[in-house]
Motif scaffolding. Structure first.
Motif, PDB file in Angstrom:
ATOM      1  N   TYR A   7      -7.387  -6.207 -11.206  1.00 37.47           N
ATOM      2  CA  TYR A   7      -6.647  -6.284  -9.963  1.00 37.47           C
ATOM      3  C   TYR A   7      -5.193  -6.699 -10.179  1.00 37.47           C
ATOM      4  CZ  TYR A   7     -10.885  -5.731  -7.130  1.00 37.47           C
ATOM      5  OH  TYR A   7     -12.003  -5.229  -6.523  1.00 37.47           O
ATOM      6  N   TYR A   8      -4.959  -7.566 -11.152  1.00 37.60           N
ATOM      7  CA  TYR A   8      -3.579  -7.979 -11.429  1.00 37.60           C
ATOM      8  C   TYR A   8      -2.765  -6.808 -11.969  1.00 37.60           C
ATOM      9  CZ  TYR A   8      -5.126 -12.822 -10.831  1.00 37.60           C
ATOM     10  OH  TYR A   8      -5.620 -13.992 -10.324  1.00 37.60           O
ATOM     11  N   GLU A   9      -3.394  -5.971 -12.796  1.00 34.82           N
ATOM     12  CA  GLU A   9      -2.708  -4.793 -13.317  1.00 34.82           C
ATOM     13  C   GLU A   9      -2.401  -3.802 -12.204  1.00 34.82           C
ATOM     14  OE1 GLU A   9      -4.738  -2.965 -16.552  1.00 34.82           O
ATOM     15  OE2 GLU A   9      -4.932  -4.806 -17.716  1.00 34.82           O
ATOM     16  N   ILE A  10      -3.328  -3.653 -11.260  1.00 37.44           N
ATOM     17  CA  ILE A  10      -3.108  -2.740 -10.143  1.00 37.44           C
ATOM     18  C   ILE A  10      -1.864  -3.140  -9.355  1.00 37.44           C
ATOM     19  CG2 ILE A  10      -4.029  -1.996  -7.907  1.00 37.44           C
ATOM     20  CD1 ILE A  10      -6.824  -2.099  -9.135  1.00 37.44           C
ATOM     21  N   ARG A  27       3.549  -5.467  -1.054  1.00 32.19           N
ATOM     22  CA  ARG A  27       4.345  -4.737  -0.060  1.00 32.19           C
ATOM     23  C   ARG A  27       5.116  -3.588  -0.697  1.00 32.19           C
ATOM     24  NH1 ARG A  27       9.212  -7.370   3.561  1.00 32.19           N
ATOM     25  NH2 ARG A  27       9.948  -5.430   4.471  1.00 32.19           N
ATOM     26  N   LYS A  28       5.693  -3.832  -1.870  1.00 35.46           N
ATOM     27  CA  LYS A  28       6.466  -2.803  -2.560  1.00 35.46           C
ATOM     28  C   LYS A  28       5.588  -1.609  -2.930  1.00 35.46           C
ATOM     29  CE  LYS A  28       9.192  -2.098  -6.777  1.00 35.46           C
ATOM     30  NZ  LYS A  28       9.699  -2.757  -8.025  1.00 35.46           N
ATOM     31  N   LEU A  29       4.399  -1.880  -3.484  1.00 30.76           N
ATOM     32  CA  LEU A  29       3.509  -0.805  -3.917  1.00 30.76           C
ATOM     33  C   LEU A  29       2.873  -0.091  -2.725  1.00 30.76           C
ATOM     34  CD1 LEU A  29       1.770  -2.587  -6.930  1.00 30.76           C
ATOM     35  CD2 LEU A  29       3.411  -0.715  -7.038  1.00 30.76           C
ATOM     36  N   GLU A  50      -6.706   1.352  -3.881  1.00 31.02           N
ATOM     37  CA  GLU A  50      -6.853   0.356  -4.954  1.00 31.02           C
ATOM     38  C   GLU A  50      -5.954  -0.852  -4.698  1.00 31.02           C
ATOM     39  OE1 GLU A  50      -5.967   2.156  -8.683  1.00 31.02           O
ATOM     40  OE2 GLU A  50      -8.003   2.887  -9.015  1.00 31.02           O
ATOM     41  N   ILE A  51      -4.729  -0.584  -4.277  1.00 28.84           N
ATOM     42  CA  ILE A  51      -3.758  -1.657  -4.027  1.00 28.84           C
ATOM     43  C   ILE A  51      -4.261  -2.578  -2.916  1.00 28.84           C
ATOM     44  CG2 ILE A  51      -1.443  -2.126  -3.122  1.00 28.84           C
ATOM     45  CD1 ILE A  51      -0.608   0.552  -4.506  1.00 28.84           C
TER      46      ILE A  51
END
Length: 382
Positions: A7-10, A27-29, A50-51
């Protein structure tokens, strides 16, 4: 089985990320991969899901702690993981360890205290961005979602023959779950014949292949209340995926982002506005007119000798308070601007002013005090 992405990588953050940094990264992703910005791009849509899934876990302190300790195993089979991937919820309907004891002793005590968790359709998530003004007043936004809805061909029954083509499951007798004795435990599991539906279809509908639901794009009007903050998640009950015949729909979660404003910065119910003053205005004093978030204007009296960093408070001119008629305060933050590109006459006047000010130590007490301390510093060193 495919390896699950961290999840941190996502979210492209480290494991030590703060909650504020996590929110900014999300928010950016979310804005980058939002389906509205990538129409028809299935990869972007999958990334967006996923995000949202990763942020939903990591923004919650308890979920994040469980994830840091057990990884994805903490949320398999409904959540609540344990060491080595052991999951108490694997024993039954997702009720956790307390349900195990209920299942052990329920029959002895005349049945369980209450039924298992009700089956519903899947929850879905989406994202919407609003302006600061819209967050102040509240706004209704149309959001597009791709979800599963009841099949029109079979009216959600999953059968070509309608209700007459659906029978009660012979294995679980309509309960949707079966019980089995495992040592001292009585364990409940979804029925393997009907997969928890409690019904079986003899002649599956050709449109939905017997599922009773089909995928469809829908547009919903979502009411966003006044005073909402950036990162708020709004839950709309029953607007998620359809669970099929006789099963309630899941819920829709709308993640709200508030865009940055060119004039105002918000901190809770308070608003800050940075106002630059000319050197002469700050020195002589003046009255300025400033904008207010509600579209009105307010006058602020600036006293003579105002310095950079001075704050002026306007009570009740700030932001809306969620579920309240109250408002916060507005703060004017003053900066004194040094003039540039002076003409000859302006330079002459400033030189005269500087000559006069140099003899008037009371005119610049902070300047005089600082250099007095500098002089003492070097004298002590000597």
């Amino acid at each position: 089985m495919a390896t699950k992405i961290d999840y941190y990588e996502i979210l492209e953050v480290t494991r030590t990320v703060s909650s504020d940094e996590l929110k900014k990264a999300y928010r950016k992703l979310a804005m980058k991969y939002h389906p509205d910005r990538n129409p028809g791009d299935e990869a972007a849509e999958a990334k967006f899901k996923e995000i949202n899934q990763a942020y939903d876990v990591l923004k919650d302190e308890q979920k994040r702690a469980a994830y840091d300790r057990f990884g994805h195993a903490a949320f398999e089979n409904g959540g609540g993981g344990g060491p080595g991937g052991f999951d108490f919820n694997g024993f039954g309907g997702g009720g956790g360890l307390g349900d195990i004891f209920e299942q052990m002793f329920g029959d002895m005590m005349g049945g369980r205290r209450g039924g298992g968790r009700a089956r519903t359709g899947n929850d879905i998530q989406t994202h919407v961005e609003i302006t600061l003004e819209e967050a102040f007043t509240g706004v209704k936004k149309d959001v597009k979602i791709i979800t599963r809805v009841a099949c029109d061909s079979c009216h959600g029954t999953g059968s070509n023959a309608g209700e007459s083509g659906v029978e009660t499951c012979p294995s679980c007798h309509g309960a949707g779950k079966v019980r089995a004795q495992q040592g001292f435990f009585v364990v409940e599991r979804p029925c393997p014949t009907c997969h928890g539906a409690g019904r079986v279809v003899k002649d599956p509908c050709k449109a939905c292949h017997g599922e009773g639901t089909v995928e469809k794009e829908r547009t919903l009007a979502v009411q966003i209340p006044a005073g909402v903050e950036d990162g708020t998640r709004i839950r709309i009950t029953g607007e998620g995926e359809s669970g099929g015949q006789g099963v309630p729909a899941g819920d829709l979660y709308v993640h709200v982002s508030v865009s940055e404003h060119g004039l105002f910065q918000r901190d809770g119910a308070n608003i800050y506005c940075r106002v630059p003053l000319r050197m002469g205005q700050a020195a002589l004093g003046t009255e300025i007119e400033v904008p207010v978030i509600d579209g009105n204007r307010a006058k602020v009296k600036i006293p003579a000798g105002t310095q950079t960093g001075a704050h002026f408070r306007l009570r009740g001119k700030g932001f809306s308070v969620l579920r309240s008629s109250a408002r916060g305060d507005m703060y004017i933050q003053v900066t004194v601007e040094t003039p540039q590109h002076l003409n000859k006459r302006q330079k002459e006047l400033l030189e005269e002013f500087e000559k006069e000010a140099g003899e008037n130590v009371k005119g610049s007490p902070e300047h005089t005090g600082f250099f007095a301390r500098v002089r003492d510093f070097f004298e002590n060193k000597g």
